[in-house]
Write a protein that holds these residues in place. Structure first.
Motif, PDB file in Angstrom:
ATOM      1  N   ALA A  55       8.959  14.816   6.851  1.00 51.28           N
ATOM      2  CA  ALA A  55       8.047  14.862   7.637  1.00 51.28           C
ATOM      3  C   ALA A  55       6.570  15.288   6.724  1.00 51.28           C
ATOM      4  O   ALA A  55       5.303  14.878   6.878  1.00 51.28           O
ATOM      5  N   GLU A  56       6.888  16.293   5.732  1.00 54.09           N
ATOM      6  CA  GLU A  56       5.850  16.905   4.822  1.00 54.09           C
ATOM      7  C   GLU A  56       5.186  15.374   4.105  1.00 54.09           C
ATOM      8  O   GLU A  56       4.221  15.220   3.605  1.00 54.09           O
ATOM      9  N   VAL A  57       6.221  14.743   3.526  1.00 53.83           N
ATOM     10  CA  VAL A  57       5.743  13.296   2.649  1.00 53.83           C
ATOM     11  C   VAL A  57       5.147  12.510   3.667  1.00 53.83           C
ATOM     12  O   VAL A  57       4.046  11.870   2.944  1.00 53.83           O
ATOM     13  N   MET A  58       5.558  12.419   4.981  1.00 51.91           N
ATOM     14  CA  MET A  58       4.924  11.263   5.864  1.00 51.91           C
ATOM     15  C   MET A  58       3.340  11.967   6.069  1.00 51.91           C
ATOM     16  O   MET A  58       2.371  11.235   6.225  1.00 51.91           O
ATOM     17  N   ARG A  59       3.187  13.347   6.267  1.00 50.63           N
ATOM     18  CA  ARG A  59       1.849  13.677   6.287  1.00 50.63           C
ATOM     19  C   ARG A  59       1.013  13.383   5.110  1.00 50.63           C
ATOM     20  O   ARG A  59      -0.247  13.339   5.215  1.00 50.63           O
ATOM     21  N   ASP A  60       1.556  13.612   3.812  1.00 52.74           N
ATOM     22  CA  ASP A  60       0.709  13.512   2.699  1.00 52.74           C
ATOM     23  C   ASP A  60       0.559  11.985   2.742  1.00 52.74           C
ATOM     24  O   ASP A  60      -0.665  11.743   2.212  1.00 52.74           O
ATOM     25  N   THR A 104      -1.133  -5.541  -7.119  1.00 57.24           N
ATOM     26  CA  THR A 104      -0.451  -4.611  -6.215  1.00 57.24           C
ATOM     27  C   THR A 104       1.016  -4.780  -6.374  1.00 57.24           C
ATOM     28  O   THR A 104       1.745  -4.080  -5.721  1.00 57.24           O
ATOM     29  N   GLN A 105       1.422  -5.374  -7.325  1.00 58.34           N
ATOM     30  CA  GLN A 105       3.090  -5.508  -7.750  1.00 58.34           C
ATOM     31  C   GLN A 105       3.479  -4.651  -8.918  1.00 58.34           C
ATOM     32  O   GLN A 105       4.395  -4.742  -9.703  1.00 58.34           O
ATOM     33  N   ARG A 106       2.328  -3.889  -9.703  1.00 61.22           N
ATOM     34  CA  ARG A 106       2.582  -3.278 -10.953  1.00 61.22           C
ATOM     35  C   ARG A 106       3.679  -2.520 -11.172  1.00 61.22           C
ATOM     36  O   ARG A 106       4.311  -2.181 -12.332  1.00 61.22           O
ATOM     37  N   ARG A 107       3.937  -1.805 -10.024  1.00 65.71           N
ATOM     38  CA  ARG A 107       4.978  -0.813  -9.972  1.00 65.71           C
ATOM     39  C   ARG A 107       6.439  -1.749 -10.155  1.00 65.71           C
ATOM     40  O   ARG A 107       7.442  -0.949 -10.411  1.00 65.71           O
ATOM     41  N   PHE A 108       6.516  -2.895  -9.891  1.00 67.75           N
ATOM     42  CA  PHE A 108       7.661  -3.638  -9.766  1.00 67.75           C
ATOM     43  C   PHE A 108       8.255  -4.140 -10.954  1.00 67.75           C
ATOM     44  O   PHE A 108       9.474  -4.767 -11.390  1.00 67.75           O
ATOM     45  N   ARG A 109       7.548  -4.299 -11.893  1.00 65.82           N
ATOM     46  CA  ARG A 109       7.545  -5.308 -13.253  1.00 65.82           C
ATOM     47  C   ARG A 109       8.923  -4.949 -13.891  1.00 65.82           C
ATOM     48  O   ARG A 109       8.980  -4.064 -14.738  1.00 65.82           O
ATOM     49  N   HIS A 115       9.760   1.010  -9.369  1.00 62.22           N
ATOM     50  CA  HIS A 115      10.511   1.577 -10.739  1.00 62.22           C
ATOM     51  C   HIS A 115       9.227   2.641 -11.444  1.00 62.22           C
ATOM     52  O   HIS A 115       9.425   3.456 -11.875  1.00 62.22           O
ATOM     53  N   HIS A 116       7.998   2.025 -11.512  1.00 63.83           N
ATOM     54  CA  HIS A 116       7.161   2.777 -12.541  1.00 63.83           C
ATOM     55  C   HIS A 116       5.916   3.558 -11.791  1.00 63.83           C
ATOM     56  O   HIS A 116       6.246   3.739 -10.735  1.00 63.83           O
ATOM     57  N   ARG A 117       5.237   4.260 -12.659  1.00 63.46           N
ATOM     58  CA  ARG A 117       4.184   5.048 -12.288  1.00 63.46           C
ATOM     59  C   ARG A 117       3.291   4.317 -11.207  1.00 63.46           C
ATOM     60  O   ARG A 117       3.107   2.975 -11.328  1.00 63.46           O
ATOM     61  N   GLU A 118       2.577   4.952 -10.529  1.00 61.81           N
ATOM     62  CA  GLU A 118       1.457   4.382  -9.757  1.00 61.81           C
ATOM     63  C   GLU A 118       0.371   3.333 -10.468  1.00 61.81           C
ATOM     64  O   GLU A 118      -0.262   2.501 -10.048  1.00 61.81           O
ATOM     65  N   ASP A 119       0.315   3.529 -11.823  1.00 61.14           N
ATOM     66  CA  ASP A 119      -0.662   2.762 -12.525  1.00 61.14           C
ATOM     67  C   ASP A 119       0.212   1.557 -13.033  1.00 61.14           C
ATOM     68  O   ASP A 119      -0.288   0.964 -13.984  1.00 61.14           O
ATOM     69  N   GLY A 173       0.802  -1.343  -0.108  1.00 61.28           N
ATOM     70  CA  GLY A 173       0.180   0.065   0.053  1.00 61.28           C
ATOM     71  C   GLY A 173       0.984   1.132   0.199  1.00 61.28           C
ATOM     72  O   GLY A 173       0.488   2.140  -0.640  1.00 61.28           O
ATOM     73  N   VAL A 174       1.937   0.955   0.545  1.00 68.76           N
ATOM     74  CA  VAL A 174       2.968   2.172   0.485  1.00 68.76           C
ATOM     75  C   VAL A 174       3.724   2.403  -0.777  1.00 68.76           C
ATOM     76  O   VAL A 174       3.561   3.489  -1.323  1.00 68.76           O
ATOM     77  N   ALA A 175       3.962   1.515  -1.450  1.00 67.38           N
ATOM     78  CA  ALA A 175       4.593   1.166  -2.771  1.00 67.38           C
ATOM     79  C   ALA A 175       4.005   1.860  -3.746  1.00 67.38           C
ATOM     80  O   ALA A 175       4.382   2.449  -4.539  1.00 67.38           O
ATOM     81  N   LEU A 176       2.552   1.731  -3.638  1.00 71.24           N
ATOM     82  CA  LEU A 176       1.639   2.179  -4.770  1.00 71.24           C
ATOM     83  C   LEU A 176       1.439   3.568  -4.557  1.00 71.24           C
ATOM     84  O   LEU A 176       0.861   4.206  -5.414  1.00 71.24           O
ATOM     85  N   ARG A 177       1.848   4.638  -3.665  1.00 75.94           N
ATOM     86  CA  ARG A 177       1.531   5.855  -3.610  1.00 75.94           C
ATOM     87  C   ARG A 177       2.721   6.805  -3.658  1.00 75.94           C
ATOM     88  O   ARG A 177       2.234   8.056  -3.818  1.00 75.94           O
ATOM     89  N   ILE A 178       3.966   6.389  -3.621  1.00 80.54           N
ATOM     90  CA  ILE A 178       5.074   7.131  -3.574  1.00 80.54           C
ATOM     91  C   ILE A 178       5.568   7.741  -4.851  1.00 80.54           C
ATOM     92  O   ILE A 178       5.810   6.895  -5.992  1.00 80.54           O
ATOM     93  N   THR A 179       5.721   9.271  -5.038  1.00 82.93           N
ATOM     94  CA  THR A 179       6.103   9.520  -6.517  1.00 82.93           C
ATOM     95  C   THR A 179       7.662   9.915  -6.465  1.00 82.93           C
ATOM     96  O   THR A 179       8.306   9.609  -5.295  1.00 82.93           O
ATOM     97  N   PRO A 180       8.215   9.824  -7.543  1.00 81.06           N
ATOM     98  CA  PRO A 180       9.772  10.300  -7.484  1.00 81.06           C
ATOM     99  C   PRO A 180      10.084  11.337  -6.472  1.00 81.06           C
ATOM    100  O   PRO A 180      11.183  11.298  -5.858  1.00 81.06           O
TER     101      PRO A 180
END
Length: 453
Positions: free
Chosen positions: A444-449, A176-181, A127-131, A91-98
């Motif tokens: 800290a700002e990222v954690m709040r986001d 749920t592993q789509r960003r890893f392919r 590696h990849h975008r959220e989608d 769930g964390v891996a699916l939301r983080i941006t560069p």
């Protein structure tokens, strides 16, 4: 000594023991040019305020998981284990941006410096975008990590990960592993691009997520790309009992035995290797491969205890890693490595070797110093000519160290100290900041986001 930056240490850890009045010279390339013992400090030398130790390589890190550390310690169901933790981690891996990854990693890498690491091996599969689609530059997330390392001033070995399958009998990845392919071609291309960039203190190797995520054909294809290239190859293996059972069911062999069939050599680093037999350990030892043990994470996830005595007795190169980031300093990792054995075996000083190395702390630390270079893909490590001039200056006034005899300082550091324990940390002959308010604020700002207030 010819001209060059000079440091003088009242004591330094050399050749497995404390030695007095050590003069250290740094060359213009940021590597040790000369190291000599028993010399007074010349006027041109910088006098260091305490004993000097080689730093260690953090040989296994997932930087993005810093944003999840401490947030999986509540149980709402009857059972909780590695596999349920993994689903929450996705769930964390699916939301983080560069941009968020850069902020998370910059804070983490600053904390790792404060923990006595000056090089980190980033086992990178986000590696990849959220989608799940690639970024315009497919290495956008890798460059975010490289920028974070540059900002913190830590050395970085990026390990793009081959992640092609969800399990031994699940050829397709889960959503749920789509960003890893990735496949072998992708990973080799990434490794080449990162190394071609020529970024200071940054290099690349390759990694395979695990035998359940990289099948035999994937491994063979990556090996064909690698040939004899002198880059490190890392893989998770035998971390969980369920993994052992699944591997036996799918291949008829335990994970370490199944992996050994692929022709391991000194480039390979086997991460965790928690569930092993002595026969498997002997086979790994004969291959020249190393192991990366992550005691803090393995305890946090309930993985089990590695056969520390077996790995040490076989002389297998060893390092430690911060992995899920619940611990971020090597002193605590080595403490947990030994204390886990004491709890499991109901004995003391398990790692000591009477007659050869009676100090438990020294034996564990020396093993990790010796294993650090190969884990990171570097030619040398430590206070030796040719190695990068990375070192730690111990704070003798740190909690647990005041008044400890020099001969017992390493024992006191690992088994009695409470941090912070370093007066200074140097990378390539330059001091590094062990705390940065701007980085902490961005984190800290990222954690709040991610999580809200």
């Amino acid at each position: 000594m010819s001209e060059g930056a000079l440091f003088h240490a009242p004591w330094a850890w050399l050749d497995g023991r404390w030695q007095a009045d050590v003069l250290l010279q740094v060359g213009p390339d940021g590597h040790w040019r000369d190291v000599r013992v028993g010399l007074p400090a010349p006027e041109a030398a910088t006098r260091l305020s305490g004993p000097v130790l080689p730093s260690l390589v953090d040989a296994h890190s997932h930087a993005f998981q810093r944003a999840f550390a401490g947030l999986a310690e509540q149980r709402a169901r009857d059972s909780d284990d590695f596999w349920s933790w993994r689903e929450r981690m996705y769930g964390v891996a699916l939301r983080i941006t560069p941009d968020q990854l850069r902020a998370i990693a910059a804070q983490l890498y600053t904390e790792l410096l404060a923990g006595g690491y000056t090089q980190v091996c980033e086992f990178h599969y986000l590696h990849h975008r959220e989608d799940g689609q690639p970024y315009d530059d497919e290495l956008a997330m890798s460059w975010a990590l490289a920028e974070a390392a540059r900002e913190a001033g830590i050395g970085l070995t990026l390990l793009p990960v081959l992640y092609a399958h969800a399990g031994f009998n699940e050829p397709a990845l889960r959503d749920t592993q789509r960003r890893f392919r990735t496949d072998a071609d992708w990973v080799w291309r990434a490794c080449q691009r990162i190394n071609a960039a020529g970024l200071p203190l940054i290099s690349a190797g390759v990694a395979l997520h695990s035998l359940r995520a990289a099948y035999d054909d994937d491994i063979h294809q990556l090996q064909r790309h690698l040939g004899t290239s002198a880059v490190p190859i890392h893989i998770h293996v035998a971390e969980q009992q369920q993994e052992v059972k699944d591997c036996l069911a799918a291949t008829g062999e335990r994970p370490l035995a199944a992996l050994a069939k692929h022709g391991l050599d000194a480039r390979w680093q086997l991460v965790h290797a928690t569930h092993s037999t002595r026969t498997e350990i002997d086979r790994i030892a004969s291959s020249g491969a190393g192991v990366v043990i992550c005691p803090g994470t393995e305890a946090n996830l309930g993985d089990g205890l590695a056969d520390l005595e077996g790995w040490l007795a076989a002389g297998v190169p060893m390092t430690v890693g911060s992995d899920s980031q619940v611990t971020r300093g090597w002193v605590e990792e080595l403490r947990w490595m030994e204390y886990g054995q004491r709890l499991g075996l109901q004995r003391r000083n398990v790692a000591a070797a009477p007659g050869r190395q009676p100090s438990t702390a020294a034996r564990l630390y020396e093993a990790c110093v010796k294993g650090s270079a190969r884990a990171a893909g570097l030619e040398a490590w430590g206070l030796v000519p040719g190695a990068r001039a990375d070192f730690l200056v111990l704070d003798l006034e740190a909690c647990g160290l005041a008044g400890v005899p020099t001969s017992a300082l390493l024992d006191g550091l690992i088994f009695a100290s409470q941090g912070p324990t370093w007066h200074q940390v140097f990378v390539a002959g330059q001091p590094r900041a062990l705390r940065d308010a701007a980085r902490l604020q961005r984190y800290a700002e990222v954690m709040r986001d991610c999580w809200g207030a």
